[in-house]
Structures are given as structure tokens and as C-alpha cells.
Design a protein around this motif. Sequence first.
Motif, short mmCIF file in Angstrom:
data_model
loop_
_atom_site.label_atom_id
_atom_site.label_comp_id
_atom_site.label_asym_id
_atom_site.label_seq_id
_atom_site.Cartn_x
_atom_site.Cartn_y
_atom_site.Cartn_z
N GLU A 35 0.84 -1.19 0.00
CA GLU A 35 0.00 0.00 0.00
C GLU A 35 0.88 1.25 0.00
OE1 GLU A 35 -3.86 1.55 2.54
OE2 GLU A 35 -2.02 1.08 3.65
N GLN A 36 0.44 2.29 -0.72
CA GLN A 36 1.13 3.58 -0.78
C GLN A 36 0.24 4.67 -0.19
OE1 GLN A 36 4.34 3.74 -1.84
NE2 GLN A 36 4.19 1.51 -2.08
N PRO A 37 0.84 5.77 0.29
CA PRO A 37 0.02 6.83 0.90
C PRO A 37 -1.13 7.31 0.01
CG PRO A 37 2.33 7.22 1.37
CD PRO A 37 2.29 6.06 0.42
N GLN A 38 -0.91 7.34 -1.30
CA GLN A 38 -1.98 7.80 -2.19
C GLN A 38 -3.15 6.81 -2.26
OE1 GLN A 38 1.21 7.27 -3.05
NE2 GLN A 38 1.40 6.25 -5.06
N ASP A 39 -2.95 5.60 -1.73
CA ASP A 39 -4.02 4.59 -1.72
C ASP A 39 -4.91 4.70 -0.48
OD1 ASP A 39 -2.82 3.34 -3.99
OD2 ASP A 39 -1.50 2.16 -2.68
N TYR A 40 -4.48 5.45 0.53
CA TYR A 40 -5.10 5.35 1.85
C TYR A 40 -6.62 5.53 1.82
CZ TYR A 40 -0.46 5.44 4.10
OH TYR A 40 0.81 5.15 4.51
N ARG A 41 -7.09 6.60 1.24
CA ARG A 41 -8.53 6.86 1.28
C ARG A 41 -9.30 5.81 0.49
NH1 ARG A 41 -11.93 9.43 4.80
NH2 ARG A 41 -13.80 10.16 3.74
N TYR B 139 -4.32 2.84 12.55
CA TYR B 139 -3.27 1.86 12.80
C TYR B 139 -1.96 2.17 12.06
CZ TYR B 139 -2.86 -2.51 15.39
OH TYR B 139 -2.57 -3.45 16.34
N ARG B 140 -2.04 2.89 10.97
CA ARG B 140 -0.84 3.12 10.17
C ARG B 140 0.23 3.88 10.94
NH1 ARG B 140 -4.84 4.67 6.23
NH2 ARG B 140 -5.22 3.00 4.67
N THR B 141 -0.15 4.61 11.97
CA THR B 141 0.83 5.33 12.80
C THR B 141 1.07 4.64 14.14
OG1 THR B 141 -0.94 6.76 13.68
CG2 THR B 141 0.27 7.55 11.74
N ASN B 142 0.51 3.45 14.30
CA ASN B 142 0.67 2.67 15.52
C ASN B 142 2.01 1.92 15.46
OD1 ASN B 142 0.44 0.39 17.43
ND2 ASN B 142 -1.72 0.95 17.58
N PRO B 143 2.79 1.93 16.53
CA PRO B 143 4.08 1.22 16.49
C PRO B 143 3.95 -0.28 16.25
CG PRO B 143 3.56 1.97 18.72
CD PRO B 143 2.59 2.63 17.81
N ASP B 144 2.76 -0.85 16.45
CA ASP B 144 2.55 -2.28 16.19
C ASP B 144 2.33 -2.57 14.70
OD1 ASP B 144 2.79 -2.99 18.85
OD2 ASP B 144 0.65 -2.78 19.26
N PHE B 145 2.03 -1.55 13.92
CA PHE B 145 1.77 -1.71 12.49
C PHE B 145 3.03 -2.17 11.77
CE2 PHE B 145 1.50 0.39 8.23
CZ PHE B 145 0.41 -0.29 7.74
N ILE B 146 2.88 -3.08 10.81
CA ILE B 146 4.01 -3.62 10.06
C ILE B 146 3.88 -3.18 8.60
CG2 ILE B 146 5.31 -5.69 9.42
CD1 ILE B 146 3.99 -7.10 11.82
N ASP C 284 1.69 -4.69 4.55
CA ASP C 284 0.50 -3.88 4.30
C ASP C 284 0.24 -3.90 2.80
OD1 ASP C 284 -1.57 -1.99 4.48
OD2 ASP C 284 -0.15 -0.31 4.32
N PHE C 285 -0.60 -4.85 2.37
CA PHE C 285 -0.73 -5.14 0.94
C PHE C 285 -2.09 -4.75 0.37
CE2 PHE C 285 2.35 -8.40 2.40
CZ PHE C 285 3.43 -8.04 1.59
N VAL C 286 -2.08 -4.31 -0.89
CA VAL C 286 -3.31 -4.14 -1.66
C VAL C 286 -3.28 -5.12 -2.82
CG1 VAL C 286 -3.64 -1.73 -1.03
CG2 VAL C 286 -2.35 -2.29 -3.09
N MET C 287 -4.47 -5.51 -3.27
CA MET C 287 -4.63 -6.36 -4.45
C MET C 287 -5.35 -5.54 -5.52
SD MET C 287 -6.85 -9.89 -4.83
CE MET C 287 -5.55 -11.09 -4.48
#
Length: 321
Positions: free
Chosen positions: A16-22, A49-56, A60-63
Motif C-alpha cells: 500500500e502507498q500513501p496515495q491509496d489510503y482513502r 493503525y498506520r501510525t501505531n508502532p505495532d503496524f508492520i 500492508d498489501f493491496v490487491m
Amino acid sequence: MKPSDSILDEVNIRLEQPQDYREVENLTREAFWNVYRPGCTEHYVLNQYRTNPDFIPELDFVMEEGGKIIGHVMFSKAEIILDSPHSQGGAGGGTFPSWTFGPISIHPDYKRKGYGLKLLKYAIEKAKEMGIGLLQMEGNIEFYRHACFDLASKLNIHYHAEPRESEVPYFLAQELIPGYWGNREGTYCPPKGYFVADENPEAFEAYEATFFAEQSGKAERPQKEKAFQEGQLPQFCQSCGMPLTRIEDCGTNSDGSTNFDYCQYCYKDGKFLQECTMDEMIEHCAQFVDEVNKNMPQPMTKEEYKQMMRGFFPMLKRWKK
């Protein structure tokens, strides 16, 4: 109809890229709306979650199919509270690193066609390559068994919200590295980040309102409405624990709209109808034990019912600390 393997081979899975977020958050909202509860919160969990330290971020994948995002999955660090060897079955032996994933979202037009399983298997292989040894999660075993998940109880991993002796049908686990968990025993609680909507209801409502604002300007996309549907998880009043199964059971907000968190006896026009402590609410509810017993396999005494509520009520939104 399930697509052919050749069609599934044409999809592209990438980070996933930042431009994909919304777009991904909207996809997640579409995928989960009214599935497990009236409305959903999974898109807000992802947003936070993207700013959570537990996030990996490496998991973080999109299809995509034809350049359109049709699926998404994210992974998170987690931990298991180990049993102490001296506690006779209780927790208290430190923590053990583990991992979880979700939400995993597939656009409604692509569900039950093999896309979700392909995305999940791809992500799990990447997790193995990173040295991740153990996954646990909540889900339907009839789907997740195809990705090699089994009941977590078979690995002596207990679920925090169920009795230790229970074989919890929706709590699943998988060792990605054979022997990683060994002969340990412990209890799992989902990472705190998954409860963000419950802990910050006003922030969630403000975030959710941005979707309604977008929808209102698009005639081809009518505003979504929360609804009770068959197959959802049991819903309870977050004040008194009364089951909520119909719109008529629910309270109302200040604007007259339905409030799906509280019952009509606890909440009206945006206000609680009783100002009381949790203990006072338990005493009030205990008088209805005979009515509750009509739906119980084994009747409870009033004191047994009160004891059950003392364990349950601290998890309700109104009383959660």
C-alpha cells in the motif's frame, strides 16, 4: 461463480502507498458494512493503525485488478501473556511475541471468488520470509482453514474474553515456524489499537461523517444505513447489557436518529435516562433474572447473575475505564 486460475493470476499484489489510503479505507468500509454489526469500524481501525508502532508496513498489501484496488490486508505485532509455572493455570509468566492480521478486505463484487484466499496466502508467505513465527486472529474457521489455520486452543492459547477451558470456535492460530510456540501456554488479547473506535467514539463519529459528506455529493452512491442483519455478532446495550436485535430495541441520538450502542431504556435523545454507577446498574438489572433465565440453558440465582454481570459490565462502553 468462482473465476478461473488464469484470472486470479492476473491480479497484482503490492505494498500500500500513501496515495491509496482513502481508497483502501473506503474499500474496507464497503467490505465490512453491516457484516458483523450495524455499520462497521474496521476502516477507522485501519486509518489509525498506520501510525501505531505495532503496524508492520512491510506486510500492508493491496490487491489490484485492472488498476482497481479490490483487496487489502494489514498485519500487526501482538503478544501472548504466558502462564506462570507457579500460578496453577493463571497468567503471570511474562509475555511472548506473536503477530496478528486484519482487517482483510475484499470488495463486495469480488467476495467468495478466491481473491481473499490468494491475498492472504501471499501475505502469509511474506510474513514467513520476515521470520514471523506465530499468527492468531478471530475469524471463521471454514474460510481460514484453507490457509492452514486451526483452533488456537489446540496450541494451548486461550482467548481473553472466554473461559480458559473453552474451545473457542472463532479464535484461530497458526505456527509459521514449526516449534516456535513450543509447549507454552498463555492468553491472547488483541492489540489495543483494534479497540480505537470504542475508546474514541467522538473521533470515530467525526471520521465517519467525512464518508457521508462524500456520499451526499454523489447521486449514484446513496448514503449507507446501519441495519441489523442475520449472521451478525450478538449486539448488546453498552450500558445494561440488554441484547439488541431490532431497531426498536435501540435508543436515540439528540437528532432523533437511532443509537446502536444503547437500548431504549438506557438512552434517549442523546442522554442517559439514569445517572448511576456500574454497581447500581447491576443491582437494577438483577431484578430481571427470571426473564433472563427464560433464555438460559441453566437457570441462575440472583447472586449468580450479579456475579456474571460484574465480569461482563466492565467491558461495556459506558463502564469501560
